[in-house]
Design an enzyme around this catalytic site. Sequence first.
Site, PDB file in Angstrom:
ATOM      1  N   THR A   1      10.460 -27.139  18.031  1.00  0.00           N
ATOM      2  CA  THR A   1      10.128 -27.271  16.965  1.00  0.00           C
ATOM      3  C   THR A   1      10.178 -26.076  16.008  1.00  0.00           C
ATOM      4  O   THR A   1       9.944 -24.949  16.619  1.00  0.00           O
ATOM      5  CB  THR A   1       8.965 -28.161  16.492  1.00  0.00           C
ATOM      6  N   ASP A   2      10.506 -26.150  14.818  1.00  0.00           N
ATOM      7  CA  ASP A   2      10.279 -24.811  13.796  1.00  0.00           C
ATOM      8  C   ASP A   2       8.932 -24.541  13.656  1.00  0.00           C
ATOM      9  O   ASP A   2       8.634 -23.570  13.177  1.00  0.00           O
ATOM     10  CB  ASP A   2      11.023 -24.918  12.695  1.00  0.00           C
ATOM     11  N   GLU A   3       8.147 -25.613  13.748  1.00  0.00           N
ATOM     12  CA  GLU A   3       6.625 -25.438  13.541  1.00  0.00           C
ATOM     13  C   GLU A   3       5.882 -24.287  14.300  1.00  0.00           C
ATOM     14  O   GLU A   3       4.811 -23.861  14.013  1.00  0.00           O
ATOM     15  CB  GLU A   3       6.015 -26.837  13.682  1.00  0.00           C
TER      16      GLU A   3
ATOM     17  N   PRO B   1      -5.647 -31.107   7.322  1.00  0.00           N
ATOM     18  CA  PRO B   1      -6.193 -29.566   7.610  1.00  0.00           C
ATOM     19  C   PRO B   1      -5.144 -28.714   7.882  1.00  0.00           C
ATOM     20  O   PRO B   1      -4.466 -28.995   8.929  1.00  0.00           O
ATOM     21  CB  PRO B   1      -7.165 -30.090   8.609  1.00  0.00           C
TER      22      PRO B   1
ATOM     23  N   THR C   1       0.560 -32.965  27.999  1.00  0.00           N
ATOM     24  CA  THR C   1       1.999 -33.501  28.048  1.00  0.00           C
ATOM     25  C   THR C   1       2.826 -32.079  27.764  1.00  0.00           C
ATOM     26  O   THR C   1       3.782 -31.716  28.599  1.00  0.00           O
ATOM     27  CB  THR C   1       2.264 -34.183  27.071  1.00  0.00           C
TER      28      THR C   1
ATOM     29  N   LYS D   1       3.653 -26.642  21.763  1.00  0.00           N
ATOM     30  CA  LYS D   1       4.901 -26.337  21.514  1.00  0.00           C
ATOM     31  C   LYS D   1       5.365 -24.884  21.800  1.00  0.00           C
ATOM     32  O   LYS D   1       6.241 -24.464  22.661  1.00  0.00           O
ATOM     33  CB  LYS D   1       5.541 -26.938  20.370  1.00  0.00           C
TER      34      LYS D   1
END
Length: 350
Positions: A130-132, A290, A98, A161
């Site tokens: 995203t900031d991730e 994790p 996706t 992402k």
Amino acid sequence: MKILVTGGAGFIGSAVVRLAVARGHQVVNLDALTYAACLDNVAAVADSPLYAFEQVDIRDRAALDTVFTRHRPDVVMHLAAESHVDRSIDGPGDFIETNITGTYQMLEAARKYWAEAGRPEGFRFHHISTDEVYGSLPADPSVMFTEETGYDPRSPYSASKAASDHLVRAWGETYGLPVVLTNCSNNYGPYHFPEKLIPVVILNALAGKPLPIYGDGSNVRDWLYVEDHADALLLVVAKGRVGRSYNIGGENERSNLELVETLCAILDEKRPREDGGSYKDQITFVTDRPGHDARYAIDPSRIRDELGWRPSVTVEEGLARTVQWYLDNEAWWQALQNRDGVGQRLGVKA
């Protein structure tokens, strides 16, 4: 504008759809209606002449071409994505398909449409991320994510992402597609799908269940009220500089434990427990996820200085609004309780 919003039946996407229609924009909501989507999220605008819905998977290129030809949008706001980190640990394949393949197909469909339309100057492909993708920050509050922070994703979700961000930039550089990107901090608010931390805490509290906190609860997030985020996204797609990325944060850092304790205090006031106790008594610490990132925090200087945007909702105000919304909309969340994985602990595989 006529805006094509992907993922418009999801949490953030539906906030964009509702706000865009309220401001007089035409909106085409393109959504595959997977497990986390809900058309009730856009029921308030579903009968508007400014609104149209297309049930399409963003990986289906032929269907995307048909949507572009039929609706001829002025801009694209691409929010459709798999977004739950725990699910990405258990099943990364859906996130690759996706978030990466789907974004590629969206870019190609948009590029074809844009070229055939004569490369209109005002067209934009706005990719919402995203900031991730930036990884994890130290505890030092002076250290924050900026648009120049190097990518260092730590989960299958954030890696997917990050890959989609790179694709968008590449299509901008290689093909000249007019792209803008945004990377946001953790969103919360009405219509938040009940597998994320804040709705899990609210609904477990009301049901008398344990309130699970990963590890020792010291992980820090910057919390952004979803309606503030929608406001920022509409500003960026209209006025953001082509090729530019903008970090959108709530300027509301809280540890997970602080956040849950705040929610408990709000619930103690709004819906006291029958036994007179506090919802804090239901807090329980569970095995950590994790690769759990220690801290996220966004420096929003660019969007503030260039576009004049700042969040308007404090985390205390936003959490109070959110709790009240869940108390007032029991039918909405009860209908989602039996969807795949809701109420289960996911993401414990290592």
